[in-house]
Design an enzyme around this catalytic site. Structure first.
Site, mmCIF file in Angstrom:
data_model
loop_
_atom_site.group_PDB
_atom_site.id
_atom_site.type_symbol
_atom_site.label_atom_id
_atom_site.label_comp_id
_atom_site.label_asym_id
_atom_site.label_seq_id
_atom_site.Cartn_x
_atom_site.Cartn_y
_atom_site.Cartn_z
ATOM 1 N N GLU A 327 35.410 37.223 45.572
ATOM 2 C CA GLU A 327 34.372 37.815 44.979
ATOM 3 C C GLU A 327 34.522 38.392 43.433
ATOM 4 O O GLU A 327 35.568 39.375 43.548
ATOM 5 C CB GLU A 327 33.378 38.759 45.815
ATOM 6 C CG GLU A 327 32.316 39.115 45.093
ATOM 7 C CD GLU A 327 31.549 40.386 45.811
ATOM 8 O OE1 GLU A 327 30.280 41.163 45.743
ATOM 9 O OE2 GLU A 327 32.188 40.973 46.986
ATOM 10 N N ARG A 547 44.907 40.010 58.312
ATOM 11 C CA ARG A 547 44.601 40.622 57.101
ATOM 12 C C ARG A 547 46.058 41.341 56.905
ATOM 13 O O ARG A 547 46.652 42.116 57.635
ATOM 14 C CB ARG A 547 43.431 41.847 57.105
ATOM 15 C CG ARG A 547 43.507 42.570 56.086
ATOM 16 C CD ARG A 547 42.068 43.325 55.964
ATOM 17 N NE ARG A 547 42.091 44.351 55.226
ATOM 18 C CZ ARG A 547 40.826 44.833 54.463
ATOM 19 N NH1 ARG A 547 39.791 44.503 55.071
ATOM 20 N NH2 ARG A 547 40.706 45.568 53.683
ATOM 21 N N LYS A 557 37.367 47.437 47.916
ATOM 22 C CA LYS A 557 37.132 47.721 46.583
ATOM 23 C C LYS A 557 36.017 48.518 46.350
ATOM 24 O O LYS A 557 36.149 48.940 45.100
ATOM 25 C CB LYS A 557 36.484 46.004 46.063
ATOM 26 C CG LYS A 557 37.490 44.834 46.041
ATOM 27 C CD LYS A 557 37.377 43.766 45.313
ATOM 28 C CE LYS A 557 36.446 42.783 46.237
ATOM 29 N NZ LYS A 557 36.163 41.555 45.604
#
Length: 828
Positions: A327, A547, A557
């Site tokens: 993103e 992860r 973020k």
């Protein structure tokens, strides 16, 4: 006794002999050429055949020179002129491969599945030569096919051809003698793969490389590739030796080659080299796959295997298509890097492709700045993507599909307040809007599209199953209103799809075969496939990986943005940030990051990783090649006067790295007045003999102190005949001159004080109050030439990256300290 032939006569005879020997060699090769070419094709390809035969035979000029020198008894001083004649003739007889074989066109490199020719593939990658490869069970050795039907056979025959074809200068030597030396090493290279001879070969090469940067002359050549490939091909055996200090020269050479050509070499080794050494590329083992999440029949075993041993479910060689879909709401960080590199790894392994897609469905957070920097970061990682796409490219199709689902009764518009909706989903309570008619839903849908006041109160939800134990299936949101203009398409739309709705559609639409997702999405995998089913789209395989979590590190973020917006860091590329740009700016080499991530593989095991391991890998890459410089801490530095030292300063040119010529040279000034660190002076006793690095020994005769007992000056004498082995202190020093450079040494610490934040714990409560420290220093004059981004070692102080180079004497050169894997925290 007959008179010796004249110099001119010798050269004439040498030239004639060369013609005879070359002609004879070609005649010997003609049967080999015509045996592999159909008689009917002889006329059409005769010229190319002769050129190919000449190119694949490196021995004619060497045979000629040996024959001529022996038969005519030419003196050593005259050999160079004979060689010049031979080289000139050889170059005319063997024109550039680009004029002959390249016209035919490289078609295919085939080789046995269990014996990939690492050196050929590596040389082609480094040279930028597009070389299609294919394994063949019928092949006994590598074969290079051309589009005109010609073929070359044999590992080193093909490697020599690549050496001649490549645009790299001196890749196959700059003269006949160097080419012959390269041939010697090509003949020696197979010794490395002989188990009993491996250690002897390493020992021999260790001695040979003691004062050499490359195996032949001063140039990188196919000899280096052959030896490098031989070592890399032994797998864990070489890696074990590489980690030891047994062969430092050989390891230094190997690491410098690995660092200089990291991307192509890492790509080749990832595909063809496993822990046990060379082997065939691993094909898919779909029989072991239980479900689309990629779980193996032996989960515990799969969880501990490396990425090179884990298969994608139902993957077919040459048909795998993956996507990396960040993103654009921030810079790429180390967690994203793992996803990107794993996508590339599997694409290369299955001879597939990767798409770079921007999931730009939230205009509130996204911007073109982030898109541009994400592309930059992906390219920094060496990700080779097939094309760039945007989810916003599919907005019109997604809107049409959403309307279709409304008409089919598979979606409805809901105006329930967000907090209430979340509670109802948790409790399994159906919304009052779930039973609205299709007509009512379409009416509210149009209000949403228009961005009206009524529409802004609504969202579109999928009608799945509000009683499902998996709460992601409890009528997820598909569309939300957002009047903020989109960074690509402006104000065209007032509604935007959620990631959960857009991703399944775009994956199927773009032909993605496998969607790699971190295990945090595990509970939403069923939702992903249910939405694809309702859409009537092709099912895409999901493969999960763990992860990447790092100690003392925030990867959210949203939290990283807080540091930027509140001025706690200098930007997204701040060296304290876990972003790719941040850690690179701090001094991390990308090849270290790639190695760190690939070593973890595609395991599903959740691990909290230490930064120390990554920085240790980085040190192994930079230490063998980075130049050495000298600095003295400015605060309280003092003078050592050598009473018998040189009255007039003089300069010596010495290597910037004693074991790596490629680091270049530096000028060191020697004078009777030299500067020392105060911390070093405190360790010295009167009449103690110390070693001044890069000079020799000295004896300190007097230690002068002020009234408070602080040392202010030292007096000593040079004792250059002394042995450095007998001294306890080895000191760095600088000559007192006006050419010294002002430095600012910058050290960084973690942004938070806790290794791991527990769920629900506020990161603001764990902020580190001191994360940056600057130390003024003085550096040697050679540091005026440092370039931004250059990595160096300040001897006895550590590794640094030049962030701000020299511009003027009043402005210091800024050097960022690079962790070496030993320290936990630099500041308390």
């Amino acid at each position: 006794m007959a008179a010796a032939p004249s110099k001119k006569k010798k050269l004439v005879v040498a030239t004639v002999a060369a013609v005879v020997c070359l002609s004879f060699s070609l005649l010997l090769l003609l049967p080999l050429v015509f045996s592999s070419v159909d008689v009917a094709e002889t006329t059409a390809v005769g010229k190319a055949s002769l050129s190919a035969a000449t190119l694949t035979s490196p021995f004619p000029p060497f045979i000629c020179s040996s024959f001529i020198c022996t038969s005519l008894s030419i003196q050593v001083s005259e050999i160079q002129e004979v060689s010049w004649v031979l080289n000139s003739f050889y170059q005319q007889s063997c024109p550039s491969p680009s004029l002959n074989m390249k016209e035919a066109g490289l078609k295919l490199l085939s080789f046995p599945p269990d014996s990939p020719p690492l050196s050929i593939i590596s040389a082609a990658k480094i040279a930028g030569i597009d070389l299609p490869v294919q394994t063949s069970s019928f092949a006994s050795s590598p074969a290079l096919s051309f589009s005109n039907g010609l073929k070359l056979h044999g590992n080193y025959v093909i490697l020599r051809y690549i050496g001649r074809l490549a645009p790299i200068p001196n890749f196959y030597g700059d003269n006949a003698f160097h080419a012959a030396q390269i041939d010697e090493w090509l003949e020696y290279a197979p010794t490395i793969s002989c188990g009993s001879e491996f250690e002897n070969a390493c020992g021999y090469m260790e001695v040979y490389l003691e004062k050499r940067t490359f195996f032949v002359s001063h140039y990188f050549s196919i000899a280096d590739i052959a030896i490098w490939s031989g070592l890399a091909g032994t797998g864990q055996r070489w890696e074990s030796i590489r980690k030891s200090n047994k062969y430092p020269n050989l390891v230094r050479w190997y690491n410098s080659i690995s660092a200089e050509y990291s991307n192509p070499l890492m790509e080749v080794t990832a595909l063809y080299v496993g822990k046990k050494g060379l082997g065939k590329p691993v094909a898919a083992k779909s029989k072991k796959v239980k479900n689309v999440t990629g779980d193996s029949s032996d989960k515990a075993k799969a969880g501990s295997r490396s990425s090179s041993e884990i298969d994608l479910p139902d993957a077919e060689m040459g048909k795998v298509r993956l996507r990396f879909a960040p993103e654009p709401s921030g810079f790429l960080h180390i967690g994203h890097a793992k996803a990107a590199l794993l996508n590339q790894y599997f694409a290369q392994r299955y001879h597939g492709e990767v798409i770079l897609r921007f999931d730009d469905t939230n205009p509130t957070k996204e911007s073109n700045e982030f898109v541009e920097n994400l592309i930059k970061d992906v390219e920094t990682l060496g990700i080779k993507y097939q094309k760039i796409t945007y989810t916003s490219d599919y907005f019109s199709k997604l809107m049409a599909l959403a309307e279709k689902l409304i008409k089919e009764g598979k979606a409805y518009v809901d105006d329930t307040p967000r907090e209430q909706m979340q509670k109802e989903r948790m409790d399994g309570i159906e919304s009052k809007c779930r039973s609205n008619s299709i007509e009512e839903n379409l009416k509210l849908w149009k209000e949403m599209i228009a961005g009206s006041e009524r529409g802004l109160q609504c969202c579109l939800r999928g009608k799945l199953d509000m009683q499902d134990p998996n709460k992601s299936l409890r009528d997820p949101v598909y569309y939300r209103c957002n009047p903020i203009p989109h960074h690509r398409i402006g104000s065209k739309y007032k509604i935007y799809p959620t990631y959960d709705f857009a991703c399944p559609f775009v994956d199927a639409e773009e032909g993605i075969t496998h969607a790699l997702r971190s295990s945090e999405y595990h509970d939403r995998n069923a939702q992903y496939h249910r939405i694809q089913e309702d859409m009537g789209m092709r099912k895409v395989h999901i493969y999960e990986f763990s992860r990447l979590n790092m100690v003392y590190t925030l990867l959210s973020k949203r939290k990283l943005l807080w540091f930027v917006q509140n001025g706690k860091v200098d930007g997204w590329d701040d060296p304290r940030f876990p972003t790719v740009q941040g850690i690179v700016r701090r001094g991390l080499k990308i090849e270290a990051l790639i190695q760190f991530i690939l070593e973890q593989g595609a395991s599903k095991n959740l691990n909290l990783m230490e930064w120390d391991k990554l920085w240790t890998l980085n040190k192994k890459i930079i230490d063998p090649v980075c130049p050495r410089h000298t600095a003295v801490i400015e605060e309280r530095h003092l003078l050592l006067t050598l009473t018998n030292g040189p009255d007039k300063p003089f300069v010596r040119i010495i290597p910037r790295h004693k074991k790596y010529d490629g680091a270049g040279e530096k000028a060191t000034t020697y004078t009777k007045r030299i500067l020392l660190d105060y911390a070093d002076a405190e360790c010295i006793s009167v009449d103690e003999e110390v070693t001044l690095m890069d000079w020799g020994n000295a004896i300190v005769k007097e230690i002068i102190k002020d009234q408070d007992g602080n040392i202010t000056q030292l007096v000593g004498v040079l004792h250059l005949e002394g042995s450095v082995k007998t001294t306890k202190l080895k000191l760095t020093w600088l000559a007192e001159t006006n050419e010294l450079v002002n430095l600012s040494l910058v050290e960084f610490d973690y942004l938070i004080t806790k290794k791991k934040l527990e769920e629900g714990e506020d990161f603001l409560d764990a902020l580190n109050p001191c994360t940056k420290k600057e130390i003024a220093a003085i550096g040697d004059s050679n540091m005026r030439n440092l370039k931004q981004g250059e990595i160096l070692q300040l001897e006895r102080k550590g590794y640094y990256r030049c962030d701000v180079p020299f511009t003027r004497p009043s402005k210091p050169v800024v050097l960022f300290a690079i962790p070496d894997g030993r320290q936990q925290s630099v500041m308390k």
